[in-house]
Scaffold this active site. Structure first.
Site, short mmCIF file in Angstrom:
data_model
loop_
_atom_site.label_atom_id
_atom_site.label_comp_id
_atom_site.label_asym_id
_atom_site.label_seq_id
_atom_site.Cartn_x
_atom_site.Cartn_y
_atom_site.Cartn_z
N GLY A 60 0.80 -1.23 0.00
CA GLY A 60 0.00 0.00 0.00
C GLY A 60 0.83 1.27 0.00
N ARG A 100 5.41 2.41 -11.69
CA ARG A 100 5.48 0.94 -11.80
C ARG A 100 4.36 0.47 -12.72
NH1 ARG A 100 5.34 -1.33 -5.81
NH2 ARG A 100 4.90 -3.18 -7.03
N GLN A 203 10.17 -9.30 2.20
CA GLN A 203 9.11 -8.52 2.88
C GLN A 203 8.41 -9.33 3.97
OE1 GLN A 203 9.33 -8.78 -0.47
NE2 GLN A 203 8.67 -6.93 -1.51
N ASP A 244 -2.44 -7.18 -5.42
CA ASP A 244 -2.18 -5.94 -6.16
C ASP A 244 -3.36 -5.66 -7.08
OD1 ASP A 244 0.59 -7.02 -5.33
OD2 ASP A 244 0.90 -4.92 -5.80
N ASN A 254 -0.79 -10.99 -7.27
CA ASN A 254 -0.11 -10.61 -6.03
C ASN A 254 1.35 -11.02 -6.13
OD1 ASN A 254 -0.16 -9.50 -3.35
ND2 ASN A 254 -0.07 -11.57 -2.54
N LYS A 255 2.12 -10.59 -5.15
CA LYS A 255 3.55 -10.90 -5.08
C LYS A 255 3.80 -12.35 -5.49
CE LYS A 255 6.56 -9.07 -4.14
NZ LYS A 255 7.53 -8.52 -5.14
#
Lengths: 350, 350
Positions: A60, A100, A203, A244, A254-255
């Site tokens: 975020g 991005r 992360q 995302d 997502n990641k």
């Protein structure tokens, strides 16, 4: 307006996300926290865009940074006014939102809101200098409203966690990690967490595990090759991740790694819940472009090269989890099937 | 006896695996190669066992190290003879074979062979000093026969790779990486490789990718959260891994991560072939104990801590892939179904 970051871990306090003050945007450098606690100080909106591109903050964080970056752009524009100012701010909005590739559509929404603020004030013949504070407030409201929204998401998700349950996550679901834990504790549910470290940036190990630890949770880190084994051996109850993008046809972007864990969870009959909001900008998954980043980052671990000269690498930042591997999309308006996300937009409160 | 390591990458040359000479066993430190090329010099068999426990070498390395360690034990025993020597060597065999819990049964086979060599020579009234060379030869024959066996495995595996195919692997399948590439090149098959880095030790990035690069293969590294996405996006043709144990009921015990990749391969209709030999010591998977190692290793990446004080970690060294996710067990006698491994022992040549 009351702040919604109360009781959150260090990382999630607003001043440690992205914060405009006195002509600079200050962003906690999440690439190195908690090994080092350092901030990147951006003196122009271009530096904010660069910081977003460089992954100084993620999840975020970039959205708040972009909004705060708009206040900074107005600060740069000084006495500019009228059409000239609008054009300048529109350019700044473009620069920030396109830092991005994968997150462009959501970014555009946020910076366009800031451009609207600019236009409203330009109509009143105000110059850039006078619009800095309204833009800062816009950014503050953006993050604060987000936290309020994620407080609701955290509550709906907490209701899906069994008493003393074990939650597996990867990457950093940001505010939701904070609101989920806060809500579980309010419900006297003494949860445990297992975080996949999430290479190449760690992360999961650095951010999620640190926030959980700050907030008193029994939390363990595993490497990214372990979720499939550990979720069974350590009796994980729920796998959850943020997203995302959640396309309207129920695919989760997502990641990278989310797909593998969701697949293993399905194999072991463990539910996977994604948190977030369906994205009307993506009617189907086909409109999502998966970004490949600098391969050198994969060949490096905390500053040490991990392979030989001559070897190459791939670094897809995200992956795609199909709806059949997802048991629920947990939103601020309740839990939806990934096969019926249109329902979210027909729900009362929307 | 002709050496079978011809044309292999640096890592796979015998002197760089584990080598007894002049009263020491020299083991290439695979924990840091290729960042540094250093050897651990063991002056006692206890130091060899410790090196095995400390993961100085892994995959096939510990077996050769244990065999070479038996020659070193005889060197330590000097003038010892008769029952005293046999007891000393049996103790050494126990120490070496039990250095790591998961590999005990295969280790016992190898060191027991060395104990037989000792007993044969003790019968001829030879003392320990005279048995060093026969034990060194035993160890040499062990690794050389292994390489010859894996040359056959490499050939059977090469036959399963399409022309200019892309192979995904993880961890370090050791000799098979060398024999597979050598065979593909003999067949003029210009293969590509993609290696999952294999945390926490990065064997995929450091060892497999280095050997492939040494041998002229187009090779890319990915992190352990990427195989599920990359195997589809980069059109992987085959996933292959070695195994620490293949139980007679078709379960594959290998470096943690194998299960997740095999699961994703099955999802994407990509075949998974395991290389190795079925283990009669494990009639079913229930007799295999999965070893948990020092959790601090998971919280560290190339010497840097990756999370906050107060966070814990899990480190299961292996995982288990069920037979339904495996399309073939590639052995020195051909390719077998994981559902009919008994056939291996009825095959001509056995």
């Amino acid at each position: 307006m009351q702040r919604a970051d109360e009781g959150m871990g260090f990382l999630l306090q607003y001043e440690n996300v992205a914060w405009y003050e006195d002509g600079v945007v200050r962003i906690l450098d999440r690439r190195i926290y908690p090994i080092k606690t350092e901030y990147v100080i951006c003196k122009t909106h271009g530096e904010v865009a660069q910081a977003i591109a460089d992954m100084v903050t993620q999840s975020g964080g970039p959205y708040t940074a972009a909004a705060m970056g708009m206040a900074l752009a107005a600060h740069e524009a000084k006495e500019m006014a009228g059409d000239e100012l609008v054009i300048y701010m529109e350019k700044a909005a473009y620069t920030l939102s396109h830092a991005r590739p994968t997150t462009v559509s959501k970014m555009v929404q946020i910076v366009d809101g800031a451009v609207e603020v600019v236009k409203d004030h330009v109509k009143k013949d105000e110059c850039a200098r006078e619009i800095v504070e309204p833009l800062r407030e816009y950014a503050f409201h953006y993050i604060n409203n987000n936290y309020r929204k994620y407080e609701k998401v955290g509550k709906y998700l907490a209701d899906l966690i069994p008493q003393e349950g074990t939650i597996m996550t990867q990457c950093f679901a940001e505010t939701i990690i904070g609101t989920l834990i806060r809500e579980c504790h309010r419900q006297s549910n003494d949860i445990k967490m297992i975080c996949a470290e999430t290479r190449p940036y760690f992360q999961g190990a650095r951010l999620t595990a640190s926030v959980a630890c700050d907030m008193g949770v029994d939390v363990a880190v595993i490497t990214d090759n372990m979720p499939g084994f550990i979720m069974k051996d350590k009796q994980v109850d729920v796998f959850t991740s943020a997203a995302d993008v959640i396309s309207m046809d129920g695919y989760v972007v997502n990641k990278v790694g989310t797909f593998q864990i969701a697949l293993a969870a399905a194999y072991h009959n463990i539910p996977y819940f994604v948190t977030g909001t369906p994205s009307p900008a993506h009617e189907t998954i086909d409109s999502v472009k998966i970004e490949y980043r600098d391969p050198n980052l994969v060949m490096d671990a905390m500053g040490t090269k991990v392979t030989k000269e001559g070897v190459k690498a791939y670094y897809p930042a995200f992956d795609i989890t199909p709806p059949k591997l997802c048991n629920g999309v947990v939103t601020d308006l309740g839990v939806f099937s990934p096969y019926q996300l249109g329902a979210y937009f027909q729900t009362e409160g929307k």
